[in-house]
Design a protein around this motif. Structure first.
Motif, mmCIF file in Angstrom:
data_model
loop_
_atom_site.group_PDB
_atom_site.id
_atom_site.type_symbol
_atom_site.label_atom_id
_atom_site.label_comp_id
_atom_site.label_asym_id
_atom_site.label_seq_id
_atom_site.Cartn_x
_atom_site.Cartn_y
_atom_site.Cartn_z
ATOM 1 N N PRO A 282 -8.814 8.236 -5.241
ATOM 2 C CA PRO A 282 -7.579 8.807 -5.792
ATOM 3 C C PRO A 282 -6.308 8.043 -5.442
ATOM 4 C CG PRO A 282 -8.270 10.052 -3.863
ATOM 5 C CD PRO A 282 -9.368 9.064 -4.141
ATOM 6 N N GLY A 283 -6.390 7.138 -4.484
ATOM 7 C CA GLY A 283 -5.184 6.433 -4.047
ATOM 8 C C GLY A 283 -4.934 5.160 -4.832
ATOM 9 N N PRO A 284 -3.830 4.474 -4.523
ATOM 10 C CA PRO A 284 -3.470 3.257 -5.237
ATOM 11 C C PRO A 284 -4.327 2.056 -4.824
ATOM 12 C CG PRO A 284 -1.928 3.650 -3.455
ATOM 13 C CD PRO A 284 -2.828 4.840 -3.497
ATOM 14 N N ILE A 285 -4.532 1.152 -5.756
ATOM 15 C CA ILE A 285 -5.146 -0.141 -5.449
ATOM 16 C C ILE A 285 -4.014 -1.100 -5.081
ATOM 17 C CG2 ILE A 285 -6.439 -2.115 -6.333
ATOM 18 C CD1 ILE A 285 -7.877 -0.219 -8.239
ATOM 19 N N CYS A 286 -4.006 -1.517 -3.829
ATOM 20 C CA CYS A 286 -3.002 -2.476 -3.364
ATOM 21 C C CYS A 286 -3.585 -3.884 -3.423
ATOM 22 C CB CYS A 286 -2.569 -2.154 -1.938
ATOM 23 S SG CYS A 286 -1.781 -0.540 -1.760
ATOM 24 N N VAL A 287 -2.743 -4.859 -3.739
ATOM 25 C CA VAL A 287 -3.189 -6.254 -3.763
ATOM 26 C C VAL A 287 -2.315 -7.071 -2.820
ATOM 27 C CG1 VAL A 287 -4.130 -6.083 -6.093
ATOM 28 C CG2 VAL A 287 -1.761 -6.827 -5.779
ATOM 29 N N LEU A 288 -2.935 -8.081 -2.231
ATOM 30 C CA LEU A 288 -2.238 -9.026 -1.352
ATOM 31 C C LEU A 288 -2.594 -10.426 -1.822
ATOM 32 C CD1 LEU A 288 -0.652 -9.482 1.450
ATOM 33 C CD2 LEU A 288 -2.929 -9.923 2.376
ATOM 34 N N VAL A 289 -1.597 -11.168 -2.281
ATOM 35 C CA VAL A 289 -1.771 -12.569 -2.664
ATOM 36 C C VAL A 289 -0.839 -13.365 -1.769
ATOM 37 C CG1 VAL A 289 -1.635 -14.260 -4.523
ATOM 38 C CG2 VAL A 289 -2.291 -11.897 -5.044
ATOM 39 N N SER A 290 -1.395 -14.032 -0.743
ATOM 40 C CA SER A 290 -0.518 -14.536 0.307
ATOM 41 C C SER A 290 -1.200 -15.594 1.157
ATOM 42 C CB SER A 290 -0.097 -13.374 1.220
ATOM 43 O OG SER A 290 0.702 -13.801 2.307
ATOM 44 N N ARG A 291 -0.363 -16.419 1.799
ATOM 45 C CA ARG A 291 -0.855 -17.189 2.939
ATOM 46 C C ARG A 291 -1.114 -16.199 4.070
ATOM 47 N NH1 ARG A 291 2.862 -19.978 5.203
ATOM 48 N NH2 ARG A 291 4.628 -19.518 3.840
ATOM 49 N N LEU A 292 -2.198 -16.402 4.786
ATOM 50 C CA LEU A 292 -2.570 -15.471 5.844
ATOM 51 C C LEU A 292 -2.033 -15.999 7.178
ATOM 52 C CD1 LEU A 292 -6.233 -14.686 4.700
ATOM 53 C CD2 LEU A 292 -4.079 -13.567 4.037
ATOM 54 N N THR A 293 -0.760 -15.715 7.431
ATOM 55 C CA THR A 293 -0.079 -16.196 8.628
ATOM 56 C C THR A 293 0.750 -15.064 9.232
ATOM 57 O OG1 THR A 293 1.913 -16.876 7.434
ATOM 58 C CG2 THR A 293 0.133 -18.500 7.600
ATOM 59 N N GLU A 294 1.193 -15.269 10.466
ATOM 60 C CA GLU A 294 2.032 -14.262 11.112
ATOM 61 C C GLU A 294 3.368 -14.119 10.406
ATOM 62 O OE1 GLU A 294 2.551 -14.383 15.280
ATOM 63 O OE2 GLU A 294 0.449 -13.968 15.731
ATOM 64 N N GLN A 295 3.925 -15.235 9.875
ATOM 65 C CA GLN A 295 5.186 -15.126 9.148
ATOM 66 C C GLN A 295 5.067 -14.098 8.023
ATOM 67 O OE1 GLN A 295 6.581 -18.362 6.564
ATOM 68 N NE2 GLN A 295 7.706 -16.756 5.515
ATOM 69 N N LYS A 296 3.900 -14.073 7.384
ATOM 70 C CA LYS A 296 3.686 -13.164 6.257
ATOM 71 C C LYS A 296 3.318 -11.747 6.712
ATOM 72 C CE LYS A 296 4.464 -16.237 3.072
ATOM 73 N NZ LYS A 296 5.631 -16.128 2.165
ATOM 74 N N GLY A 297 3.343 -11.499 8.029
ATOM 75 C CA GLY A 297 3.098 -10.156 8.547
ATOM 76 C C GLY A 297 1.662 -9.698 8.427
ATOM 77 N N ILE A 298 0.723 -10.627 8.405
ATOM 78 C CA ILE A 298 -0.682 -10.263 8.193
ATOM 79 C C ILE A 298 -1.236 -9.466 9.364
ATOM 80 C CG2 ILE A 298 -2.995 -11.158 7.723
ATOM 81 C CD1 ILE A 298 -0.901 -11.438 5.437
ATOM 82 N N ASP A 299 -0.800 -9.775 10.576
ATOM 83 C CA ASP A 299 -1.253 -8.999 11.726
ATOM 84 C C ASP A 299 -0.727 -7.566 11.653
ATOM 85 O OD1 ASP A 299 1.270 -10.249 12.015
ATOM 86 O OD2 ASP A 299 1.280 -9.867 14.176
ATOM 87 N N ILE A 300 0.490 -7.395 11.157
ATOM 88 C CA ILE A 300 1.054 -6.057 10.964
ATOM 89 C C ILE A 300 0.211 -5.281 9.957
ATOM 90 C CG2 ILE A 300 3.058 -4.805 10.054
ATOM 91 C CD1 ILE A 300 4.823 -7.092 11.063
#
Length: 470
Positions: A282-300
């Motif tokens: 029932p929830g939203p489908i979220c997408v992430l298209v990104s470099r996987l780095t700390e700058q991009k907040g991936i750990d968050i």
């Protein structure tokens, strides 16, 4: 007609590692209707030389930082492109800045000093009878150009603009390179291009250019703080009257969604869910298209993800970068039916994800402008972003005021922590289940100004101001 030479190390569709290439590729066409004739100078990487098409030699040098070089004029669509063909500097494997083993090219200082001095010579002497009035320098790779222009005695005839796309990259070299780079030793000091005992190409641009710009108003303000200024905040505070933030845009035709109204997304959402075998939750489908780095907040994101999944949300990832983050997402995908991960980059897949996703995540710690959220807005794919840089300037937050006025286009979280993002995920799920509010946000997003028109007008005005100041 204002004549501008754009000096850049990358430019779509010829060579790209980040948003700089998109900007350099889009500006000439966007500025032409504004009375600006922009020509682009680019290093002659193998792909550039092979794809620039018909060309003619317009200048040559016997020794340009260690070897012979030629300048060719070609066309990129309707745009005039100058390619600096210097095989000893640019004809090699790997990317524009790193080799095939992932290390910086050892002669990057000379490679981009060559680009900068060529730009200065073209501005000082003209090329084919064409004399630029403004030299627009992009990032550290063109940072020496305003100083070289001054050394050639032409800075009183040709104005210079230095644009910061990402201050984290500064083009540092040891002081022993002063003579090899033909830099004036008298300027190697705190007020010049010296940076903690090293040479800084970016600082040279910030000190010697007539005007400075960056790619969003909020990032311009952030750069003058110690948190975001990367050691150059003092220089920028001194020059704050010369610094302006102008948002990037995207090519609206290139990123035209495959539907005209929010209702058209349903088909693409279903196709995306089927492609990745996701359950019909029932929830939203979220997408992430990104470099996987700390700058991009991936750990968050990784820490906050349970708050989304536990409430029926899902996540599809496309990206690469830090191996630990890649493994974490792969592990999540194997263990959780609501997560799918593709490591790498696939342009066609990215477009399907943005078209079919309900929300697009950009949890960056800092983001000078960002283009991903603009792609999301164009498609009615609601951005969930950190409150920083261009993300703050391009997304209207679904705050109580934003929702009450009916203006919201996305969600912003602050502080830039996992707890704050987790709270935003809870809010996201609630908004998604309120179909009336969600549809209004989608309509707002698709109507948001994400093209180049406003930004091109701002650049044209800035060039005109520089020319008047000659």
């Amino acid at each position: 007609m204002t004549r501008v030479l754009s000096v850049t190390s990358e430019c779509v569709p010829l060579i790209k590692t980040g948003g700089l290439a998109d900007v350099a590729g889009a500006l000439p066409g966007a500025l032409a209707p504004k009375g600006v004739e922009m020509r682009t100078l680019l290093p002659g990487y193998p792909k550039v030389m092979s794809e620039v098409g018909r060309r003619r030699k317009v200048a040559e040098w016997d020794d340009l930082f260690g070897g012979a070089a030629r300048l060719y004029r070609g066309k990129l669509g309707e745009q005039v492109l100058y390619a600096l063909d210097a095989p000893h500097l640019y004809e090699r494997d790997g990317g524009p800045y790193i080799d095939s083993h992932g290390s910086d090219h050892s002669d990057n200082a000379e490679r981009f000093a060559a680009l900068s001095v060529t730009a200065a010579m073209l501005c000082a002497d003209g090329v084919e009878g064409w004399f630029p009035q403004v030299m627009h320098c992009h990032d550290w790779q063109a940072g020496y150009a305003p100083l070289y222009l001054r050394e050639l005695g032409a800075s009183d005839r040709v104005a210079s603009l230095m644009t910061i796309h990402n201050i984290a990259f500064q083009g540092l070299s040891p002081a022993s390179m002063i003579s090899p780079l033909s830099l004036p030793s008298s300027e190697f000091n705190e007020r010049g291009y010296e940076y903690w005992g090293n040479i800084s190409a970016l600082k040279a641009g910030l000190v010697y250019a007539d005007k400075l710009s960056t790619v969003s108003p909020t990032y311009a303000s952030e750069l003058m703080t110690s948190e975001y200024g990367m050691g150059l905040d003092g220089v920028l505070r001194e020059r704050q009257e010369d610094l302006v933030g102008i948002l990037n845009g995207i090519d609206e035709d290139l990123w035209r969604p495959p539907y005209k109204a929010p209702s058209g997304k349903a088909k693409h959402r279903a196709a995306l869910r089927n492609e990745f075998g996701l359950p019909d939750w029932p929830g939203p489908i979220c997408v992430l298209v990104s470099r996987l780095t700390e700058q991009k907040g991936i750990d968050i994101l990784l820490q906050a993800l349970p708050a989304l999944l536990d409430r029926g949300g899902q996540l599809i990832i496309l990206g690469s970068g830090d191996r630990a983050f890649e493994r974490a997402f792969q592990g999540y995908a194997e263990a959780h039916e609501g997560v799918a991960a593709t490591i790498g980059y696939d342009e066609a897949l990215a477009r399907r994800m943005i078209a079919g996703g309900d929300a697009i995540l950009v949890p960056s710690r800092f983001e000078p402008c960002g283009l991903t959220q603009l792609y999301g807005l164009r498609h009615g794919t609601i951005p969930v972003v950190g409150l920083t840089g261009g993300l703050a300037d391009t997304v209207v937050n679904a705050s109580p005021a934003g929702l009450a006025s009916g203006a919201a286009t996305g969600l912003q979280f602050h502080p830039l922590t996992a707890q704050a993002l987790a709270q935003e995920f809870m809010k996201l799920v609630n908004l998604y289940q309120d179909r009336e509010t969600w549809n209004r946000m989608m309509k707002n997003a698709m109507a948001a100004p994400v093209g180049w028109d406003q930004s091109a007008t701002a650049y044209a005005s800035l060039y005109a101001e520089l020319v008047r100041a000659e």
